[in-house]
Design a protein around this motif. Structure first.
Motif, PDB file in Angstrom:
ATOM      1  N   CYS A   1     -14.222  18.874  29.282  1.00  0.00           N
ATOM      2  CA  CYS A   1     -14.045  19.060  30.719  1.00  0.00           C
ATOM      3  C   CYS A   1     -13.213  17.916  31.290  1.00  0.00           C
ATOM      4  CB  CYS A   1     -15.397  19.134  31.430  1.00  0.00           C
ATOM      5  SG  CYS A   1     -16.371  17.625  31.351  1.00  0.00           S
ATOM      6  N   GLY A   2     -12.879  18.036  32.563  1.00  0.00           N
ATOM      7  CA  GLY A   2     -12.122  16.973  33.191  1.00  0.00           C
ATOM      8  C   GLY A   2     -12.027  17.154  34.690  1.00  0.00           C
TER       9      GLY A   2
ATOM     10  N   LYS B   1     -16.276   5.699  24.749  1.00  0.00           N
ATOM     11  CA  LYS B   1     -16.785   6.788  23.907  1.00  0.00           C
ATOM     12  C   LYS B   1     -17.238   7.963  24.758  1.00  0.00           C
ATOM     13  CE  LYS B   1     -17.879   3.844  20.139  1.00  0.00           C
ATOM     14  NZ  LYS B   1     -18.144   3.934  18.791  1.00  0.00           N
ATOM     15  N   MET B   2     -17.829   7.656  25.883  1.00  0.00           N
ATOM     16  CA  MET B   2     -18.268   8.716  26.782  1.00  0.00           C
ATOM     17  C   MET B   2     -17.059   9.509  27.289  1.00  0.00           C
ATOM     18  SD  MET B   2     -20.794   8.143  29.959  1.00  0.00           S
ATOM     19  CE  MET B   2     -20.822   9.253  31.325  1.00  0.00           C
ATOM     20  N   TYR B   3     -16.010   8.815  27.664  1.00  0.00           N
ATOM     21  CA  TYR B   3     -14.792   9.469  28.144  1.00  0.00           C
ATOM     22  C   TYR B   3     -14.175  10.343  27.053  1.00  0.00           C
ATOM     23  CZ  TYR B   3      -9.984  10.119  29.667  1.00  0.00           C
ATOM     24  OH  TYR B   3      -8.775  10.670  29.989  1.00  0.00           O
ATOM     25  N   ARG B   4     -14.070   9.804  25.851  1.00  0.00           N
ATOM     26  CA  ARG B   4     -13.461  10.567  24.757  1.00  0.00           C
ATOM     27  C   ARG B   4     -14.249  11.840  24.470  1.00  0.00           C
ATOM     28  NH1 ARG B   4      -9.271   8.316  22.034  1.00  0.00           N
ATOM     29  NH2 ARG B   4      -9.564   9.819  20.383  1.00  0.00           N
ATOM     30  N   THR B   5     -15.575  11.752  24.554  1.00  0.00           N
ATOM     31  CA  THR B   5     -16.412  12.928  24.311  1.00  0.00           C
ATOM     32  C   THR B   5     -16.248  13.956  25.422  1.00  0.00           C
ATOM     33  OG1 THR B   5     -18.029  11.608  23.092  1.00  0.00           O
ATOM     34  CG2 THR B   5     -18.782  13.720  23.953  1.00  0.00           C
ATOM     35  N   LEU B   6     -16.332  13.497  26.667  1.00  0.00           N
ATOM     36  CA  LEU B   6     -16.235  14.432  27.792  1.00  0.00           C
ATOM     37  C   LEU B   6     -14.862  15.075  27.902  1.00  0.00           C
ATOM     38  CD1 LEU B   6     -18.244  12.782  30.702  1.00  0.00           C
ATOM     39  CD2 LEU B   6     -18.748  14.909  29.496  1.00  0.00           C
TER      40      LEU B   6
ATOM     41  N   LEU C   1     -12.729  22.680  30.670  1.00  0.00           N
ATOM     42  CA  LEU C   1     -13.265  23.138  31.944  1.00  0.00           C
ATOM     43  C   LEU C   1     -12.861  22.161  33.040  1.00  0.00           C
ATOM     44  CD1 LEU C   1     -15.432  24.947  33.493  1.00  0.00           C
ATOM     45  CD2 LEU C   1     -17.008  23.096  32.968  1.00  0.00           C
ATOM     46  N   TYR C   2     -12.332  22.672  34.137  1.00  0.00           N
ATOM     47  CA  TYR C   2     -12.000  21.819  35.275  1.00  0.00           C
ATOM     48  C   TYR C   2     -13.241  21.691  36.146  1.00  0.00           C
ATOM     49  CZ  TYR C   2      -9.977  19.952  39.501  1.00  0.00           C
ATOM     50  OH  TYR C   2      -9.716  19.160  40.588  1.00  0.00           O
ATOM     51  N   VAL C   3     -13.684  20.463  36.389  1.00  0.00           N
ATOM     52  CA  VAL C   3     -14.864  20.209  37.213  1.00  0.00           C
ATOM     53  C   VAL C   3     -14.401  20.001  38.652  1.00  0.00           C
ATOM     54  CG1 VAL C   3     -16.832  18.676  37.592  1.00  0.00           C
ATOM     55  CG2 VAL C   3     -16.064  19.172  35.253  1.00  0.00           C
ATOM     56  N   PRO C   4     -14.931  20.790  39.581  1.00  0.00           N
ATOM     57  CA  PRO C   4     -14.505  20.662  40.980  1.00  0.00           C
ATOM     58  C   PRO C   4     -15.008  19.364  41.612  1.00  0.00           C
ATOM     59  CG  PRO C   4     -16.317  22.213  40.805  1.00  0.00           C
ATOM     60  CD  PRO C   4     -15.940  21.824  39.403  1.00  0.00           C
TER      61      PRO C   4
END
Length: 144
Positions: A55-56, A46-51, A17-20
């Protein structure tokens, strides 16, 4: 990059999912990914790898690092609680890292859930078992 728009008009980048550019939305995502009982105040990597699996947005990794660094609970780790032991058995670095991670998670649990932190231990176990571990290249759950 493979861009698509779903029927609900959600922009997708591949399967993510692209987050605006909505600071309120991004803050809510960061808070949930960092502070919820299922997250237990994990570090930025770890938070980055999960998210990033779901999404991004541009500069997401930088924003996650900044968010984690500003987290009041992480500041409390540094100033309030110190888990000290008189006996430090010599172990390998991998075991030491695991112990440190579990200590950090216990601190987060105790600080966030104060009176009933022990009731949240199953969440902590779930979080640890589903967190990416660099030394094995996957989560402990995936390793099974």
């Amino acid at each position: 990059m493979d861009y698509s728009v779903r029927n609900d008009e959600t922009l997708m980048v591949g399967t993510r999912l692209y987050v605006p550019e909505d600071e309120t939305l991004k803050r809510e995502i960061l808070e949930e990914a960092h502070c919820s009982a299922f997250a237990m105040h994990r570090g930025s990597t770890k938070m980055y790898r999960t998210l990033m699996e779901h999404c991004g947005w541009p500069f997401m990794k930088k924003e996650i690092a900044e968010y984690v660094n500003k987290c009041l609970l992480h500041e409390a780790f540094e100033t309030q609680l110190r888990f000290n032991t008189a006996f430090h058995p010599q172990t390998d670095g991998q075991s030491e890292r695991m112990i440190q991670t579990l200590e950090d998670m216990l601190r987060a649990c105790a600080l966030q859930f104060r009176g009933n932190w022990d009731e949240k231990l199953p969440f902590m176990e779930f979080t640890y078992n589903n967190s990416f571990q660099a030394n094995i290249g996957m989560s402990p759950f995936d390793a099974l």
